[in-house]
Design a protein around this motif. Structure first.
Motif, PDB file in Angstrom:
ATOM      1  N   ARG A 138     -69.003 -47.863 -45.928  1.00 49.79           N
ATOM      2  CA  ARG A 138     -69.927 -48.972 -45.700  1.00 49.79           C
ATOM      3  C   ARG A 138     -69.976 -49.274 -44.206  1.00 49.79           C
ATOM      4  NH1 ARG A 138     -70.614 -51.547 -50.719  1.00 49.79           N
ATOM      5  NH2 ARG A 138     -69.029 -50.977 -52.271  1.00 49.79           N
ATOM      6  N   ASP A 139     -71.041 -49.935 -43.773  1.00 45.64           N
ATOM      7  CA  ASP A 139     -71.161 -50.312 -42.369  1.00 45.64           C
ATOM      8  C   ASP A 139     -69.966 -51.169 -41.947  1.00 45.64           C
ATOM      9  OD1 ASP A 139     -73.568 -48.987 -42.342  1.00 45.64           O
ATOM     10  OD2 ASP A 139     -74.804 -50.809 -42.443  1.00 45.64           O
ATOM     11  N   MET A 176     -59.059 -48.552 -49.023  1.00 44.99           N
ATOM     12  CA  MET A 176     -59.876 -47.345 -48.944  1.00 44.99           C
ATOM     13  C   MET A 176     -61.031 -47.379 -49.934  1.00 44.99           C
ATOM     14  SD  MET A 176     -58.484 -45.946 -46.458  1.00 44.99           S
ATOM     15  CE  MET A 176     -56.949 -46.296 -45.623  1.00 44.99           C
ATOM     16  N   HIS A 177     -60.768 -47.804 -51.148  1.00 36.74           N
ATOM     17  CA  HIS A 177     -61.833 -47.863 -52.154  1.00 36.74           C
ATOM     18  C   HIS A 177     -62.867 -48.931 -51.809  1.00 36.74           C
ATOM     19  CE1 HIS A 177     -60.473 -45.006 -55.230  1.00 36.74           C
ATOM     20  NE2 HIS A 177     -59.275 -45.271 -54.756  1.00 36.74           N
ATOM     21  N   ASP A 204     -69.551 -45.535 -52.508  1.00 40.94           N
ATOM     22  CA  ASP A 204     -69.531 -45.242 -53.938  1.00 40.94           C
ATOM     23  C   ASP A 204     -68.251 -45.727 -54.610  1.00 40.94           C
ATOM     24  OD1 ASP A 204     -67.685 -43.402 -52.998  1.00 40.94           O
ATOM     25  OD2 ASP A 204     -68.809 -41.623 -53.620  1.00 40.94           O
ATOM     26  N   GLY A 205     -67.376 -46.409 -53.852  1.00 39.23           N
ATOM     27  CA  GLY A 205     -66.136 -46.933 -54.422  1.00 39.23           C
ATOM     28  C   GLY A 205     -65.081 -45.880 -54.678  1.00 39.23           C
ATOM     29  N   LYS A 206     -65.336 -44.647 -54.242  1.00 35.67           N
ATOM     30  CA  LYS A 206     -64.397 -43.565 -54.519  1.00 35.67           C
ATOM     31  C   LYS A 206     -63.655 -43.161 -53.246  1.00 35.67           C
ATOM     32  CE  LYS A 206     -66.929 -41.766 -58.488  1.00 35.67           C
ATOM     33  NZ  LYS A 206     -67.499 -40.561 -59.159  1.00 35.67           N
ATOM     34  N   PHE A 215     -53.016 -39.145 -57.183  1.00 34.05           N
ATOM     35  CA  PHE A 215     -53.534 -39.184 -58.556  1.00 34.05           C
ATOM     36  C   PHE A 215     -54.791 -40.042 -58.662  1.00 34.05           C
ATOM     37  CE2 PHE A 215     -49.034 -38.470 -60.509  1.00 34.05           C
ATOM     38  CZ  PHE A 215     -49.110 -37.136 -60.177  1.00 34.05           C
ATOM     39  N   ASP A 216     -55.487 -40.233 -57.541  1.00 38.27           N
ATOM     40  CA  ASP A 216     -56.696 -41.059 -57.554  1.00 38.27           C
ATOM     41  C   ASP A 216     -57.839 -40.401 -58.326  1.00 38.27           C
ATOM     42  OD1 ASP A 216     -57.490 -43.591 -56.879  1.00 38.27           O
ATOM     43  OD2 ASP A 216     -57.562 -43.237 -54.723  1.00 38.27           O
ATOM     44  N   ASP A 217     -57.666 -39.142 -58.708  1.00 43.40           N
ATOM     45  CA  ASP A 217     -58.684 -38.494 -59.532  1.00 43.40           C
ATOM     46  C   ASP A 217     -58.626 -38.948 -60.988  1.00 43.40           C
ATOM     47  OD1 ASP A 217     -56.241 -37.295 -59.879  1.00 43.40           O
ATOM     48  OD2 ASP A 217     -56.987 -35.246 -59.876  1.00 43.40           O
ATOM     49  N   VAL A 218     -57.553 -39.628 -61.400  1.00 45.95           N
ATOM     50  CA  VAL A 218     -57.454 -40.128 -62.764  1.00 45.95           C
ATOM     51  C   VAL A 218     -58.610 -41.076 -63.051  1.00 45.95           C
ATOM     52  CG1 VAL A 218     -56.106 -41.586 -64.333  1.00 45.95           C
ATOM     53  CG2 VAL A 218     -54.966 -39.810 -62.990  1.00 45.95           C
ATOM     54  N   ALA A 219     -59.357 -40.790 -64.104  1.00 43.44           N
ATOM     55  CA  ALA A 219     -60.524 -41.568 -64.525  1.00 43.44           C
ATOM     56  C   ALA A 219     -61.692 -41.459 -63.554  1.00 43.44           C
ATOM     57  CB  ALA A 219     -60.162 -43.037 -64.776  1.00 43.44           C
ATOM     58  N   GLY A 220     -61.632 -40.506 -62.621  1.00 44.01           N
ATOM     59  CA  GLY A 220     -62.799 -40.191 -61.803  1.00 44.01           C
ATOM     60  C   GLY A 220     -63.053 -41.096 -60.628  1.00 44.01           C
ATOM     61  N   PHE A 221     -62.005 -41.614 -59.963  1.00 44.91           N
ATOM     62  CA  PHE A 221     -62.205 -42.527 -58.843  1.00 44.91           C
ATOM     63  C   PHE A 221     -61.944 -41.880 -57.485  1.00 44.91           C
ATOM     64  CE2 PHE A 221     -61.685 -45.357 -62.443  1.00 44.91           C
ATOM     65  CZ  PHE A 221     -62.768 -46.213 -62.261  1.00 44.91           C
ATOM     66  N   ALA A 222     -61.848 -40.563 -57.458  1.00 44.19           N
ATOM     67  CA  ALA A 222     -61.565 -39.862 -56.208  1.00 44.19           C
ATOM     68  C   ALA A 222     -62.853 -39.457 -55.502  1.00 44.19           C
ATOM     69  CB  ALA A 222     -60.723 -38.622 -56.488  1.00 44.19           C
ATOM     70  N   SER A 223     -62.764 -39.318 -54.184  1.00 42.20           N
ATOM     71  CA  SER A 223     -63.901 -38.871 -53.364  1.00 42.20           C
ATOM     72  C   SER A 223     -63.959 -37.341 -53.405  1.00 42.20           C
ATOM     73  CB  SER A 223     -63.746 -39.377 -51.927  1.00 42.20           C
ATOM     74  OG  SER A 223     -62.446 -39.081 -51.428  1.00 42.20           O
TER      75      SER A 223
END
Length: 389
Positions: free
Chosen positions: A196-197, A350-351, A356-358, A364-372
């Protein structure tokens, strides 16, 4: 689905053995030779930093081709790392300068690795012999005050490009410094990592303002991840201990369910271990703060389809401070994340920073699809953008 943790194993094995570093993500998967992807992929580097001219930015593409550590030359050739590459100063010069224009286009061969960006000064990669006597690289460690690259503004994105496609992510698992975004075009157009800006400054402010996290902010150069801060004496070794104790106490008298692709596991704490039955029998000793932050130790996640997925979900829940409050895991509502006083405030910042909130705030930030993280089985081109500071 290939995730960052399966994506990055080969890189970590070679570089960590060579340099003593712990590389986040546990990198790089197979480099198969059959599939749809071309032998090389156009890689565009766009400098929209607003802070540095192209003449003051260098790119490094380093990693593993499946058999050895390699680097990419400015003309897109894949070359093995060699001890003889070290110059009179003791370091290699694998730098790729940016073109004078707005966009630099390179050819990315099939390999797994990292794309480093260095702003203002070049990075110092040292070729060393690993434990097997093979040439490898000591990677930059911006979280170590004595590292030769500590004073260089730098960051990286990670990728595996093979015959099956492109798998890539921006990462903050080790540290955050340079805002980077990835755009992958192929079967579809995907972008991730865009801040974000004004978000870079807000990350620094938010982490510095979180109790116990302030020493992770290193001037205006970077914010280091709390796990590395812990190892450097900048973060409390027992920070998460009360939250971990609370979870172990809670599930001594009630069930915790964890659902993975293998099915539903049901767990209780007995004799100090959180033990699950279901598609398989798995058990976990109580993790330390370091285990949680690095998603390692008692929470190490082997690629076995049983123990690994449960470990990943537990690690994510502890970083996101949802384990005690939600008896069914994984928790998929981001509004529930980071709501406790004792939480991973670094990952939270970071989120909050990305459009996109990722983000990859922990391994393990890929759990449930929250990784960039993005992937494409029929990639056409990849663009890495240094976005505004």
């Amino acid at each position: 689905m290939i995730t960052r943790r399966t994506l990055l194993g080969g890189l970590a094995a070679g570089a960590a053995a060579a340099s003593g570093l712990t590389l986040a993500g546990r990198a790089l998967g197979s480099t198969a030779t059959t599939g749809r992807a071309a032998a090389s992929l156009p890689l565009h580097i766009v400098n929209s930093s607003g802070q540095y001219a192209n003449s003051s930015i260098w790119i490094y593409i380093v990693g593993n081709d499946g058999t050895q550590q390699v680097h990419v030359t400015p003309d897109g050739r894949l070359r093995p790392v060699a001890l003889a590459d070290n110059g009179s100063d003791g370091f290699t010069d694998y730098a790729i300068p940016l073109a004078a224009g707005a966009t630099t286009t390179l050819q990315l061969p099939q390999m797994s690795g990292r794309i480093y960006t260095a702003l203002g000064s070049k990075l110092k990669f040292k070729a060393v012999a690993d434990g097997n006597g093979k040439a490898a690289l000591a990677y930059p460690a911006g979280w170590v005050a004595g590292d030769p690259n500590y004073d260089v503004l730098h960051d990286c994105a990670e990728f595996t490009y093979n015959a099956s496609g492109m798998y890539c992510n921006t990462t903050m698992v080790d540290m955050f410094s340079v805002p980077l975004a990835l755009h992958l075009s192929g079967a579809k157009d995907q972008t991730t990592g865009t801040l974000r800006d004004g978000a870079r400054a807000k990350v620094f402010t938010d982490v510095k303002g979180a109790e116990g996290f302030d020493r992770l902010v290193i001037g205006d150069k970077r914010v280091i991840a709390p796990g590395h801060g812990l190892d450097s004496g900048l973060f409390a070794k027992d920070y998460l201990a009360p939250a971990i104790d609370e979870a172990w106490s809670a599930y001594a008298s009630k069930d915790l369910t964890v659902t993975t692709n293998a099915g539903k596991f049901t767990g209780r704490v007995n004799g100090g271990k959180l033990a699950f039955t279901g598609p398989g029998t798995v058990a976990f000793d109580k993790p330390s703060t370091r285990d949680v932050l690095f998603c390692d130790g008692t929470l190490a996640a082997p690629n076995d389809g049983t123990l690994g997925p449960v470990a990943a979900i537990l690690g994510a829940a502890l970083n996101r401070s949802t384990l005690t409050t939600h008896t069914a895991q994984p928790t998929t509502d981001p509004a529930a994340f980071y709501q406790q006083r004792l939480t991973n405030h670094y990952a939270k910042a970071m989120h909050a920073a990305t459009k996109d909130g990722k983000a990859y705030g922990f391994a393990f930030d890929d759990v449930a699809g929250f990784a960039s993280y993005i992937e494409d089985g029929a990639p056409k081109e990849l663009t890495l953008t240094l976005t505004p500071f």
